[in-house]
Design a protein around this motif. Sequence first.
Motif, mmCIF file in Angstrom:
data_model
loop_
_atom_site.group_PDB
_atom_site.id
_atom_site.type_symbol
_atom_site.label_atom_id
_atom_site.label_comp_id
_atom_site.label_asym_id
_atom_site.label_seq_id
_atom_site.Cartn_x
_atom_site.Cartn_y
_atom_site.Cartn_z
ATOM 1 N N MET A 1 0.829 -1.210 0.000
ATOM 2 C CA MET A 1 0.000 0.000 0.000
ATOM 3 C C MET A 1 0.859 1.254 0.000
ATOM 4 O O MET A 1 0.558 2.215 -0.694
ATOM 5 N N LYS A 360 -7.172 8.561 9.055
ATOM 6 C CA LYS A 360 -7.162 8.337 10.509
ATOM 7 C C LYS A 360 -8.492 7.745 10.956
ATOM 8 O O LYS A 360 -8.545 6.890 11.841
ATOM 9 N N ALA A 361 -9.578 8.213 10.321
ATOM 10 C CA ALA A 361 -10.900 7.700 10.690
ATOM 11 C C ALA A 361 -11.020 6.209 10.383
ATOM 12 O O ALA A 361 -11.703 5.478 11.103
ATOM 13 N N ILE A 362 -10.366 5.755 9.336
ATOM 14 C CA ILE A 362 -10.479 4.317 9.003
ATOM 15 C C ILE A 362 -9.365 3.495 9.664
ATOM 16 O O ILE A 362 -9.181 2.331 9.339
ATOM 17 N N GLY A 363 -8.632 4.137 10.565
ATOM 18 C CA GLY A 363 -7.719 3.357 11.397
ATOM 19 C C GLY A 363 -6.237 3.519 11.146
ATOM 20 O O GLY A 363 -5.425 2.843 11.775
ATOM 21 N N TRP A 364 -5.852 4.388 10.233
ATOM 22 C CA TRP A 364 -4.407 4.575 10.005
ATOM 23 C C TRP A 364 -3.801 5.268 11.229
ATOM 24 O O TRP A 364 -4.353 6.241 11.746
ATOM 25 N N ALA B 82 -9.982 0.885 13.190
ATOM 26 C CA ALA B 82 -9.478 0.047 12.091
ATOM 27 C C ALA B 82 -10.198 -1.295 12.024
ATOM 28 O O ALA B 82 -10.295 -1.897 10.951
ATOM 29 N N GLU B 105 -8.727 -0.755 -0.527
ATOM 30 C CA GLU B 105 -7.592 -1.406 0.145
ATOM 31 C C GLU B 105 -7.019 -0.565 1.282
ATOM 32 O O GLU B 105 -6.402 -1.100 2.202
ATOM 33 N N ALA B 107 -8.459 0.707 3.654
ATOM 34 C CA ALA B 107 -9.076 0.319 4.931
ATOM 35 C C ALA B 107 -8.441 -0.950 5.493
ATOM 36 O O ALA B 107 -8.553 -1.235 6.694
ATOM 37 N N ARG B 118 -5.314 -8.509 0.497
ATOM 38 C CA ARG B 118 -5.933 -7.182 0.392
ATOM 39 C C ARG B 118 -6.664 -7.041 -0.934
ATOM 40 O O ARG B 118 -7.800 -6.575 -0.991
ATOM 41 N N ARG B 154 -15.358 0.415 1.052
ATOM 42 C CA ARG B 154 -14.191 0.676 1.911
ATOM 43 C C ARG B 154 -14.569 0.519 3.388
ATOM 44 O O ARG B 154 -13.788 -0.002 4.190
ATOM 45 N N LYS B 158 -13.461 -4.409 5.863
ATOM 46 C CA LYS B 158 -12.806 -4.970 7.050
ATOM 47 C C LYS B 158 -13.802 -5.689 7.962
ATOM 48 O O LYS B 158 -13.446 -6.116 9.061
#
Lengths: 485, 223
Positions: A1, A360-364, B82, B105, B107, B118, B154, B158
Motif C-alpha cells: 500500500m 485516521k478515521a479508518i484506522g491509520w 481500524a 484497500e 481500509a 488485500r 471501503r 474490514k
Amino acid sequence: MFITYLRRELAGRRKQTAIVAIGMALAIALVIIVNAVSSGVQLAQATVLESVYGVGTDITVSQTPTAPTAGDTSGGPQRFDFGAADGTATDGTTTVSRSRLNATRGTSTFDSTALATVTAVDNVSGASATLALENTTFNGALPTFTPGTAPAEGATPPEGGPDGAGGSSFNVDSFSVLGLDPADEAVGPLSAVTLTDGRSLTKADAGAHVAVLDSSYATSASLATGGTVAIAGTDFTIVGLVTAASADAATAANVYIPLDVAQTLSGLTGQVSNIYVQAASSTDIAQVQSDIGKALPATTVKTQADLASSVSGSLSSASDLVKNLGLWLSLIVLAAAFLIAVLFTVSGVTRRTREFGTLKAIGWSNGKIVRQVAGESLVQGLIGGAAGIAIGLLGILVVNLVAPTLTAGTTSVAAAGPGGPGAGRGFGGAAQAAATSDIVLTAPVTVSVILIAVGLSVLGGLLAGAIGGWRASRLRPAEALRSIA
Amino acid sequence: MYELTNVTKKYDQGKRSVTALSNVTLTIPDGQMVAIQGPTGGGKSTLLQMLGALDRPTAGTVHLGEADLSRLGDGKLGVIRATKIGFVFQGFNLIPTLTAQENVETALAPLGLGHADRRSRAAAALEAVGLGDRGGHLPAELSGGQQQRVAIARALVKEPAVLLADEPTGNLDEGTRDEIMDLLEGLWRDRGLTLIVVTHDSAVARRAQRRLQIKQGVLKEVA
C-alpha cells in the motif's frame, strides 16, 4: 500500500513533484559543480606548488638572509680579481678564465646539522637538504701588459688583444647548480623532475663528479648525456637529463650534483640552503612546523598552506571565487531548495487535511501517515538528487570541455645578501623570486561529490518529510473531518 | 452494543465555550439501525464522532462493547476504528489519486494483511456494492453514486461491527439516494451490522428501526 499510494501521489501531483524536484536538482547540481571546481582549483594549486616545491613537500625550512655588514669590501661573489701573472699570454694577448661557485643570490645558507634536527622531530617522515648555488665563469682576452714600461712619445700604437689593436673582450656565463642528496628522491627537488635521458643521481654518486642536467639547459648549452660540464673549473660527467615541472620552480636548476661535492666546490662545507620536509600525515603538519620552529629558531619554516597563500594570478582569483561566491551561492540555493520542499510539503499536508482525516478515521496510525508523507518527500528529494547529479555531471563535463586555462604565480620572499659591484642588487632589502605557470582547470568527479549530492537530497527530503509528517500527525481525525464539513 | 452515559462535549471557540452535546445517555443494541436527525449545528456530527471513536467526550462515558472509548488512548482508538467501525461520509472522502480498488484497500492497510489478501478482499467488497468492474477507475471517473458505493465498500471491507454513515445521501439525487439506502439496508440485514445514519432527510430516517432527534446538544427519541 505504501509504495502504491506513494507512486500514485507523486504521479497524481506532478506539478508539485516537478517543482520540488527541480528546485532540489538545481541546488544539488550547483553544489556538485562548485565542489568539483573547488577540487579542481585545489588540484591546480597543488600542481603549482608541487612544481615549485616538489611533490610531497609539506614544509620547507630556509634561513632568512641577513643584511651585509657595514664596511664589507669583499665585493660579493660576482667579483673576479686577477693578478698580473694570471692568464696565458700569446702574441700580445693575455687570456684569462676563472669559474666560481657561490650560493645563489637572495638565499642564505645554514648548518647542515639542521637536517638531523629536523629528521629527529616527531612525525617527520622524510627530509632532504639542498644547497642552491650559482656557477659563474669569466672568460676574457686583453692585451698583454708589460709592467714597468710606459709608452714613449711618438711610440707605435698599442698592439695585442683580441682585435690586435689593444682592445679587450670579456664573456661572463653563469648557470644554476643545485646540490642535493642523491639518495633521496621521495621529497625535495628530485621529486619535482622527470627523467628524460640517462639516469638520475643515486646513492652511489655521493662524492662523485657526476651531474644531471636540465634538458632545456643542456640543449641551449649543446651538452648531452655522456659529455662533461665544467663546474667551478672541475669537469663533471653528465649522467642524465631531466625536465623540471616548472622552469621557474624554486627547486629547478640547470645542473644537479651531489650535495657533498657541491659543498666542497663552493667552499660551503657543512652548509645547506633549504630543507624539504614531509610530515607523516596531513594532521601532523602544524605540530611538525611548530616543533621545527622551536628547534631551529633562526630559520623560516613554511607549510603548504603558507605556500598556497603565495599563489596569485587567475588561479588565485578562481580560488577566491569558488571559496566565496560559489560556496555562498550553493548554500543559498540549497537553503532555498530545502525551503521550497518544506513549504510544498506543508502546503500539501494542509490541502490533504480531509484525506489524512479520512485515513485516521479508518484506522491509520499517526506513524503510518508520517511515514507516508516522509516517504513521498524523500522520493521527491531523491528524484531531485538524481536529476541534480545528472545536471551537475553535465556541468562538470562542460567545465572540462572548456578547460579554462588559469595563470598561477608564486612568489617566495627572501632578503638579499651582500651584493657585488654591478650586480644590481640592494642591500638588506626584500628580493622576490616570482614563478608563473599556466594550469588547465579540470573539475574532477569524485565519489565523495556524488555521496554529498545523494546525502543532500536525502536530507532535503527527510527535512521536508519530517516537518510535513509532524504537521500531519498533529491533525486530530475529528477536527480534520470537521474542517472540511 | 453502544452505551453512552451522561456524555457532554464542549468546544472552546475563542473565549466562548460551546456545548455540542449535553448529558446524552443512549444505548444502541447490536444489529440495530438508527437514524439521527436534527438541525445543522445541533450536535449530530459530534455525536457520530463520539460513537466513531474519533473524539472523546468532555464528560461522561462512551462504551462500545467492553471498550471505554472515552478513556482509551489515541493508539487504541485507532485500532478500534481500524477493526470495528466503518465510516461513510457525505462527501465520500475517497483519495483522488487512488483507484476504486486501491481506495478500498486503504481500509485494510492498518490490519497488516498481505498484498494478495488485500486485493481479493477489496475486489469482493467492490463486487458486493455492484462495482466489480470499476476497480481500476479513479474517483473522478465515477459518478457520485458510484463513489459512495466505493466508500461503502471501503467501510465494509474490514467486516466491522458498526457502520456509521454521516449524511450518506446528502450529495446525491433522489434516485441515487434510494439506491444507496437500499444497498446500506441490504448490507445491514445481510451482515447483522449496527447501522447508525445521521441525516437531514426524513425519507432516509424513516427507513431506520429507531429514530433519534438531537437539538442544541440534547438527544430525544422520536416516536
